[in-house]
Enzyme design. Structure first.
Site: not given
Length: 509
Positions: A147, A187, A189, A280
């Site tokens: 991120h 991931d 996200h 995740d």
């Protein structure tokens, strides 16, 4: 549903590097003792790799701190100065005030060292693989990185570890012959930082499969949409596969592998693969809401092993259920070691929405790649039978898919407030003092695909109930340019799934 692997496992002993350093424990949230991005994430992984005997069969690499000039390959000078000084030149209260300026970030006295070690360790692993000293590597690092943007930490990430390592090989170590890199980000996200850093670079193919929920899932917005395919020379080299809802599992991910990632990877012919290995999306994760199993991750990795001469570097990103994360890492290390072939028999089929996403992604990528991507005719051959023909009107199906503006319009319609984002993270939406209307796709394996697609334009709104004090693992998440009154988030631990600390020795997370 059964799938067979395309490649055979070599019997040669594989030289797999592992990097781990306890100094990365020193980075923790000083004001939230139960924060999900915690030192136990890497501690439990390391304990399981040792207790299972896998660590002994690997080559243990020494963690190294990243040098400033290597960080500067993707980050601004101000960003590097901020992270370098945050632990030593600020009081605890000042660090807290600085962290609050960013999205989902904390700092403490160990943050500088941990962030520098995380970035440097991924560089070290990638360089060893590029030199041929080892075949592959797993960097067990934190804080995560995907991120983090050029000039801003966010989403638990301080430096973009994978982007730094890729840029280092491409720009600083050209003599090693790594001219093209595939970055696979699984991931849950979207890897917004990595995407932006290579958006115009044809040397890097960035692939991200993630929950998007029409722009309402973290990090929110349109960056994770399938229409974001790259610019200039990098056009077609950014691939987003945006899930419309949670509960996606092994079958959904492997459908994307078979019909998008693998065909394009064959054509791209990378010299190295770097995996932003967030776990995740694993079953039981408190943030992800998906259902990938350790075996699912091992199959995804196994399918990539035949490319780039097996030069694969894995770097830990997210993953907040300690048990499922550790078991998934173990499954991946077993694949890197060629300990065993994954079980490729799946008990479920992909969601109908998965096929619609695959078709959308293939349609926008087809102008850039010559490989055989899934289209309506192939989907009919793959899924259909004459008995089902009356359920699917392909003319209507084409009409719905044909508009380039369908998803962006829906994303704009659905992208509203911080509260909606929190709603997408809620494990149980029935606890409540108020009601909020959220637009969420209802996944169904039984509803015909054309009906699902036609219903996109008039999605039935479902009323979820919530408590305005409900815990969010992301601290004060706000959609970009959201309202002037962001929701105050107060942790209520009983509303979150329990994090399992004990790691069992079986294959099930």
């Amino acid at each position: 549903m059964s799938r067979s692997s395309d490649d055979s496992v070599s019997t040669r002993n594989q030289r797999v590097g592992l990097i781990f350093d306890e100094r990365m424990y020193k980075h923790y949230a000083p004001h939230e003792k139960d924060h999900v991005e915690c030192p136990d994430r890497i501690r439990v992984i390391w304990d399981l790799l040792n207790s299972s005997g896998l660590a002994k069969r690997c080559i243990i690499l020494k963690a190294k701190a990243a040098e400033d000039n290597h960080l500067a390959l993707v980050h601004t000078k101000n960003h590097i100065t901020l992270i370098k000084n945050i632990s030593s030149k600020n009081t605890k209260s000042k660090r807290k005030r600085i962290a609050e300026k960013f999205d989902s970030i904390y700092f403490n006295e160990g943050s500088t060292e941990a962030a520098c070690l995380a970035a440097g360790s991924v560089i070290e692993a990638a360089e060893k693989v590029a030199k041929g000293e080892i075949d592959s590597a797993f960097a067990i690092v934190r804080p995560p990185g995907h991120h983090a943007e050029e000039g801003e930490p966010m989403g638990f990430c301080l430096y973009n570890n994978v982007a730094i390592a890729a840029s280092y090989l491409l720009n600083e170590r050209q003599e090693l012959g790594i001219n093209k890199i595939l970055i696979v980000d699984w991931d849950v996200h979207h890897g917004n930082g990595t995407q932006k850093m290579f958006y115009k670079d044809p040397r890097v193919l960035v692939f991200s499969v993630h929950r998007h929920d029409f722009g309402t899932f973290y990090p929110t917005g349109d960056d994770g949409s399938y229409i974001m395919t790259g610019e200039g020379a990098g056009a077609g080299h950014n691939i987003n596969v945006p899930w419309e809802h949670g509960k996606c599992g092994d079958a959904d991910y492997l459908a994307v592998w078979d019909h998008i990632l693998i065909p394009i990877t064959k054509e791209f012919e990378p010299d190295m693969i770097i995996i932003s290995a967030g776990f995740d999306a694993a079953k039981g994760d408190p943030l992800g809401g998906c259902c990938v199993s350790p075996n699912g991750y091992s199959i995804m990795l196994h399918k990539l092993m035949k490319f780039a001469g097996g030069k694969i570097v894995m770097s830990l990103e997210g993953g907040y259920n300690l048990n499922s994360t550790a078991c998934s890492v173990r499954a991946c290390v077993e694949v890197l070691l060629h300990e065993k072939s994954p079980n490729v028999v799946l008990a479920a089929n992909p969601f109908d929405s998965t096929w619609s996403v695959i078709l959308d992604v293939g349609r926008v990528l087809r102008p850039y790649w010559a490989c055989d991507l899934l289209d309506l005719d192939k989907l009919w051959t793959f899924m259909g039978s004459s008995d089902d023909q009356d359920l699917i009107d392909f003319n209507e199906f084409s009409t719905v898919l044909g508009s380039e503006q369908n998803l962006p319009a829906l994303a704009q319609e659905k992208k509203t407030t911080t509260l909606e984002q929190l709603g997408s993270l809620m494990p149980e939406p029935s606890i409540a003092k108020k009601t909020s209307t959220l637009s969420l796709a209802e996944p169904s394996d039984t509803e015909p695909l054309c009906k699902r697609l036609k219903s996109k334009a008039s999605t039935t709104k479902r009323v979820l109930t919530y408590s305005p004090e409900i815990s969010s693992p992301f601290k004060q998440i706000s959609a970009p340019h959201s309202s002037d009154n962001p929701l105050s988030v107060v942790p209520i631990q009983q509303t979150l799934p329990e994090t399992v600390v004990h790691v069992e020795e079986d294959d099930e997370a």
